[in-house]
Enzyme design. Sequence first.
Site, PDB file in Angstrom:
ATOM      1  N   TYR A 121       7.948  -2.373  -1.839  1.00 11.17           N
ATOM      2  CA  TYR A 121       6.948  -3.473  -1.313  1.00 11.17           C
ATOM      3  C   TYR A 121       7.845  -4.653  -1.821  1.00 11.17           C
ATOM      4  O   TYR A 121       7.901  -5.488  -0.570  1.00 11.17           O
ATOM      5  CB  TYR A 121       5.490  -3.387  -1.945  1.00 11.17           C
ATOM      6  CG  TYR A 121       4.580  -4.207  -1.050  1.00 11.17           C
ATOM      7  CD1 TYR A 121       4.308  -3.926   0.136  1.00 11.17           C
ATOM      8  CD2 TYR A 121       3.869  -5.119  -1.848  1.00 11.17           C
ATOM      9  CE1 TYR A 121       3.361  -4.792   0.830  1.00 11.17           C
ATOM     10  CE2 TYR A 121       2.865  -5.908  -1.311  1.00 11.17           C
ATOM     11  CZ  TYR A 121       2.774  -5.430   0.072  1.00 11.17           C
ATOM     12  OH  TYR A 121       1.672  -6.472   0.902  1.00 11.17           O
TER      13      TYR A 121
ATOM     14  N   HIS B  93       2.505 -10.947  11.292  1.00 12.05           N
ATOM     15  CA  HIS B  93       3.412 -10.208  10.092  1.00 12.05           C
ATOM     16  C   HIS B  93       3.028  -8.818   9.894  1.00 12.05           C
ATOM     17  O   HIS B  93       3.545  -7.758  10.163  1.00 12.05           O
ATOM     18  CB  HIS B  93       3.335 -11.146   8.732  1.00 12.05           C
ATOM     19  CG  HIS B  93       4.068 -10.666   7.711  1.00 12.05           C
ATOM     20  ND1 HIS B  93       3.725 -10.747   6.425  1.00 12.05           N
ATOM     21  CD2 HIS B  93       5.419 -10.365   7.847  1.00 12.05           C
ATOM     22  CE1 HIS B  93       4.699 -10.270   5.528  1.00 12.05           C
ATOM     23  NE2 HIS B  93       5.659 -10.075   6.471  1.00 12.05           N
TER      24      HIS B  93
ATOM     25  N   CYS C  17      -2.760 -13.482   3.077  1.00 11.68           N
ATOM     26  CA  CYS C  17      -2.254 -11.947   2.307  1.00 11.68           C
ATOM     27  C   CYS C  17      -0.795 -12.693   2.010  1.00 11.68           C
ATOM     28  O   CYS C  17      -0.288 -12.485   0.816  1.00 11.68           O
ATOM     29  CB  CYS C  17      -2.015 -10.966   3.438  1.00 11.68           C
ATOM     30  SG  CYS C  17      -3.541 -10.049   3.788  1.00 11.68           S
ATOM     31  N   HIS C  18       0.083 -13.233   3.317  1.00  7.81           N
ATOM     32  CA  HIS C  18       1.393 -13.525   2.996  1.00  7.81           C
ATOM     33  C   HIS C  18       1.803 -14.974   2.989  1.00  7.81           C
ATOM     34  O   HIS C  18       3.043 -15.283   3.200  1.00  7.81           O
ATOM     35  CB  HIS C  18       2.470 -12.446   3.419  1.00  7.81           C
ATOM     36  CG  HIS C  18       2.170 -11.060   3.011  1.00  7.81           C
ATOM     37  ND1 HIS C  18       1.692 -10.114   4.017  1.00  7.81           N
ATOM     38  CD2 HIS C  18       2.362 -10.687   1.886  1.00  7.81           C
ATOM     39  CE1 HIS C  18       1.706  -8.881   3.382  1.00  7.81           C
ATOM     40  NE2 HIS C  18       1.889  -9.369   1.737  1.00  7.81           N
ATOM     41  N   GLY C  19       0.529 -15.847   3.426  1.00  8.65           N
ATOM     42  CA  GLY C  19       0.751 -17.285   3.495  1.00  8.65           C
ATOM     43  C   GLY C  19       1.467 -17.645   4.776  1.00  8.65           C
ATOM     44  O   GLY C  19       1.787 -18.867   4.863  1.00  8.65           O
TER      45      GLY C  19
END
Lengths: 138, 687
Positions: free
Chosen positions: B295, A83, A102-104
């Site tokens: 973001y 990612h 971080c983002h799963g």
Amino acid sequence: MNPDASTIAAGAPIEVDLSPVAEGQDIKVFWRGKPIYISHRTKKQIDEARAVNVASLPDPQTDEARVKSGHEQWLVVIGICTHLGCIPIAHEGNYDGFFCPCHGSQYDSSGRIRQGPAPANLPVPPYQFVSDTKIQIG
Amino acid sequence: MSGPSDYQPSNPALQWLERRLPILGLVHSSFVVYPTPRNLNYWWTFGAILSFMLGMQILTGVILAMHYTPHADLAFKSVELLVRDVNYGWLLRNMHACGASMFFFAVYVHMLRGLYYGSYKEPREVLWILGVIIYLLMMATGFMGYVLPWGQMSFWGATVITNLFSAIPYVGESIVTLLWGGYSVGNPTLNRFFSLHYLLPFLIAGVVVLHVWALHVAGQNNPDGVEPKTEKDTVPFTPHATIKDGFGVACFLLLYAWFIFYMPNYLGDADNYIPANPGVTPPHIVPEWYYLPFYAILRSIPNKLAGVIGMFSAIIILCFLPWLDAAKTKSSKYRPLAKQFFWIFVAVCILLGYLGAQPPEGIYVIAGRVLTVCYFAYFLIVLPLLSRIETPRPVPNSISEAILAKSGKAVASVAVMLVAAGALFLGSLQDARASEGSDTPPGNKWSFSGPFGKYDRGALQRGLKVYKEVCSSCHGLSYIAFRNLAEAGGPGYSVAQAAAFASDYKVKDGPNDAGDMFERPGRPADYFPSPFPNEQAARAANGGAAPPDLSLITKARSYKRGFPMFIVDFFSQYQEQGPDYVSAVLQGFEEKVPEGVTIPEGSYYNKYFPGHAIKMPKPLSDGQVTYDDGSPTTVAQYSKDVTTFLMWTAEPHMEARKRLGFQVFIFLIIFALLMYFTKKKVWADSH
């Protein structure tokens, strides 16, 4: 602006001795500044990785294509989440594989993406077995 | 910058110069007699504030660069040493780091002002687009500057952001290699970012010149959106606009100084006080607050490439604004619907910023998607549609007419909005600080908290004793030299005492004439020796978990404050998350592990440690260290003392910072008042 000669030279292949890694353990080595996970998979992990319906995966790839035949217990992947480049944690998540904090994103015991925002499987670096207990990465 | 000038200096030397280079005439026509609309409100002072901030960033940046070392092994240390050892280094660094945030805050106000009053409309399209270019350059500069301290967030921010480019098909990977100068973010990356971070501000300055040029050709827009027609509609730039901008800058400096002197780390991330480590990812990677809305857009879109495109188009779309909004009426003051949608848009941006700091799970993802759609809908649907269906209120014929009709109320609202919007938006970052699944450390009363806080000398001396007798067997204190113990604002030892303290230590030196390393007694200039020669040794000796260096620990640890506490913190100057956490962990060991928690072999249960399983055994017990001054020898007292000591090691110049801050505030308040009354006087006949 491309990498200079010394950076390229430092990126030459490295050899890793696998004999101290017990079943169920994994080690992290750095090659070209990237962490490479080398997992000594258990029978259960291998079976899980092979039991999956490949067509149902986001990035379809068989477990056989991701390991060297005759060395099915060894999984060698670049531990960088596809990612946005964080380092996943081994032995975490729902798939007995890797979990990116971080983002799963979650990867299975073959390093394939199963859940989360990452688009692709953890890449397998170029490597070969020099002997039964030693690999050369690069 | 607006045509030939008839300016004639009276001094013969200046006349001589003027005939050869009409620079004085240029300045005179652009910044003295230049006609500026009479009805400008305080939102227009942000142009001057931004110029001031650019100058400030360049000035502090150039001096910082004299002391900074752009090398992956030395960058973090060089930043710490410049804060500790360079004269007023702490002030320079705070000014530069907080300055970046203030610069972005001002640019957002400036952009929203342009959006509200239609400053992008004909004939100011090029002026607006130049502004968007400046903003893009600012984002690149800010990002690269954040990488330079080479802390954990620097490193991982760089990794995540450079990886965005890998989403581009075919050429993405080569672009990323080009950015890195290697196979991953590393020393070559740091070097080129340093070079570019030094270069880009001067490019910004160049585009700012074009921006001002375009402004002086098209003339300033104004709150009523009607172009000046007669001389009665304008006032000369000097003294009217100059003094008004001066007052605006003075007020802005008050906010800026609040951060520099009292909350320098409020806008930063605690993780950035941990040196970069390519092998460990922080639990939450969060960019600086000023990138958070974008973001959030990036993360809302599930496809990687589409996410990157979405994020960049969120900015690029601004370039097309002059053509997306075709309404003839410029100012939203006379557009009842556009006004409402504008404020909805502002709310959407702030909420996106908030979501950008949250973990990407559950409701946050859905909310992010909804708001992303809203963001784009404002530009692509609402504005084009409004220009067709909205009936604007009648616009005054001239600026003079508008002034006669107006009732003054803007000034107070400016101040309120500044503080409220600032606090809300800037603080959202704090939420991302992680220590999930653990209890919140209890607050303590620290002698060093608040605007007049000072270190308790006794606590510093006792804390040093606790460190020396207990902590130092595993934890280093590598940024502290023995000479620091005798410095003002420290534990208050004399130079001789510090030297005697140093001589108790054995320090490795060499090589000598024979080429051998040898040990000698410590000198005041030596740093506290670390208990382990390197991180690997520390790791091996402690069951796989390296004891962290304690020099910065109270700034490198934090816990989630959450909404709305982070707003309260802005006003109460609460900065003590780190000390509260450290002292809580020291006292948080419990023999009895609560049900449902499993602690692995070789770890210990700690109530406040994230995840509860800590490798450090309970370090302190009652009576372990003897105190000479009669203070209680309890774990609670030890924790308090050693935490105070560690706060001092993390921030040895804190007392100087707060003392100077108070003086600066007195000065700024007087200065702002003087500016205000001068402005009143100058403008007396013009309103």
